[in-house]
Enzyme design. Structure first.
Site, short mmCIF file in Angstrom:
data_model
loop_
_atom_site.label_atom_id
_atom_site.label_comp_id
_atom_site.label_asym_id
_atom_site.label_seq_id
_atom_site.Cartn_x
_atom_site.Cartn_y
_atom_site.Cartn_z
N ASP A 1 3.36 -3.43 3.35
CA ASP A 1 2.48 -2.26 3.42
C ASP A 1 1.38 -2.56 4.44
OD1 ASP A 1 0.99 -0.01 2.95
OD2 ASP A 1 0.53 -0.43 0.87
N GLY B 1 7.69 -8.23 -7.59
CA GLY B 1 8.44 -7.20 -6.88
C GLY B 1 9.62 -7.69 -6.07
N ARG C 1 10.79 -0.93 -12.20
CA ARG C 1 11.39 -2.01 -11.43
C ARG C 1 12.91 -2.08 -11.61
NH1 ARG C 1 7.17 -5.26 -9.54
NH2 ARG C 1 5.46 -5.65 -10.97
N LYS D 1 6.62 -0.02 5.61
CA LYS D 1 6.06 1.32 5.81
C LYS D 1 5.81 1.51 7.30
CE LYS D 1 4.46 2.01 1.19
NZ LYS D 1 3.36 2.30 0.26
N PHE E 1 4.29 6.21 -1.57
CA PHE E 1 4.38 5.20 -2.63
C PHE E 1 5.76 5.28 -3.26
CE2 PHE E 1 3.88 3.17 -6.69
CZ PHE E 1 3.19 2.03 -6.33
N VAL E 2 6.51 4.18 -3.20
CA VAL E 2 7.89 4.19 -3.70
C VAL E 2 8.07 3.18 -4.83
CG1 VAL E 2 8.90 4.97 -1.52
CG2 VAL E 2 8.60 2.52 -1.92
N ASP F 1 9.44 -7.41 -1.50
CA ASP F 1 10.02 -6.07 -1.57
C ASP F 1 9.59 -5.17 -0.42
OD1 ASP F 1 7.38 -5.96 -2.48
OD2 ASP F 1 7.86 -5.14 -4.45
N ASP G 1 7.23 -1.42 -8.39
CA ASP G 1 6.72 -0.85 -9.64
C ASP G 1 5.58 0.12 -9.43
OD1 ASP G 1 4.87 -3.04 -8.90
OD2 ASP G 1 3.88 -2.47 -10.77
P1 IMP Z 1 0.51 -5.49 1.45
O1 IMP Z 1 -0.21 -6.77 1.19
O2 IMP Z 1 -0.43 -4.34 1.66
O3 IMP Z 1 1.54 -5.59 2.55
O4 IMP Z 1 1.23 -5.09 0.10
C1 IMP Z 1 2.41 -5.65 -0.29
C2 IMP Z 1 2.56 -5.56 -1.80
O5 IMP Z 1 2.04 -4.34 -2.31
C3 IMP Z 1 4.02 -5.60 -2.14
O6 IMP Z 1 4.39 -6.90 -2.53
C4 IMP Z 1 4.14 -4.63 -3.29
O7 IMP Z 1 4.06 -5.34 -4.51
C5 IMP Z 1 2.94 -3.72 -3.19
N1 IMP Z 1 3.29 -2.38 -2.63
C6 IMP Z 1 3.00 -1.90 -1.41
N2 IMP Z 1 3.45 -0.65 -1.22
C7 IMP Z 1 4.07 -0.32 -2.38
C8 IMP Z 1 4.79 0.87 -2.83
O8 IMP Z 1 4.97 1.87 -2.12
N3 IMP Z 1 5.27 0.81 -4.10
C9 IMP Z 1 5.14 -0.26 -4.92
N4 IMP Z 1 4.50 -1.38 -4.54
C10 IMP Z 1 3.97 -1.41 -3.29
MG MG Z 2 3.77 -4.74 -6.85
#
Ligand code: IMP
Ligand code: MG
Length: 183
Positions: A103, A44, A163, A131, A150-151, A100, A157
């Site tokens: 979350d 990503g 992507r 977010k 979710f974007v 990218d 992706d």
């Molecule tokens: P985290 O570990 O929960 O912070 O998630 C981060 C990873 O989840 C990012 O590297 C993205 O690949 C994926 N991700 C989180 N939110 C989204 C979204 O809204 N769309 C697409 N991928 C996301």
């Molecule tokens: Mg991803």
């Protein structure tokens, strides 16, 4: 079939371009004197990192890392896997981790810990999107705060698709089981 269209555009190409340029200027200024090792988190983070690195004028090397946390779902699995592991080359480096989106923050936190464990001198983090509900978790450099939706697009992706869109928004299609398996 995936149609690669969005039901809503949140960030258009020009808005992204402008902000990426500003981030590059900010990073160059705040990390003055550093010799960076820029680590895009694949898959990503590669689009953002490719644009961002050309807006940073510090001397730098490039070392992509691979992490996945999402599986095929639109909500985090919470389990971070590093299929390539952490290369020994990070030892002694001033790392800038580029992803990218932030979350839950688990991906960046896990990577940061493992990079320091592997001997990195310092680890800074940069994300294009964050977010807004992920209150306590942040990154050193953040492009945009976005609503908890979710974007996709610009590297992000849904089951491997979207992507290549130059902008970021809400996908208009749901993913079928067979498309999920093919991605
Ligand atoms: P985290 O570990 O929960 O912070 O998630 C981060 C990873 O989840 C990012 O590297 C993205 O690949 C994926 N991700 C989180 N939110 C989204 C979204 O809204 N769309 C697409 N991928 C996301
Ligand atoms: Mg991803």
């Amino acid at each position: 079939m995936m149609n690669n269209t969005l039901s809503e555009i949140l960030l258009d190409q020009e808005t992204i371009r402008k902000r990426v340029r500003e981030l590059g200027v900010q990073i160059t200024r705040e990390l003055e004197g550093a010799q960076l090792c820029l680590c895009p988190l694949l898959d990503g983070g590669m689009i953002f990192a490719a644009d961002l690195m050309r807006e940073i004028t510090l001397p730098m090397t490039l070392l992509p890392l691979k992490a996945s946390s999402y599986g095929d779902n639109t909500s985090s699995s919470g389990i971070i896997t590093l299929p390539w592991g952490i290369p020994g080359a990070v030892a002694g480096k001033e790392i800038l981790l580029v992803d990218d989106i932030l979350d839950t923050g688990r991906t960046l936190q896990t990577l940061q810990e493992q990079l320091l464990e592997a001997g990195a001198l310092s680890v800074r983090t940069c994300v294009l999107l964050r977010k807004e509900y992920s209150k306590e978790k942040s990154a050193d450099f953040v492009g945009f705060e976005i609503p908890d939706k979710f974007v996709v697009g610009y590297g992000l992706d849904l089951a491997g698709f979207y992507r290549n869109l130059p902008h970021i928004g809400i996908p208009s299609t749901l993913v079928t089981e067979s498309e999920r398996k093919r991605a």
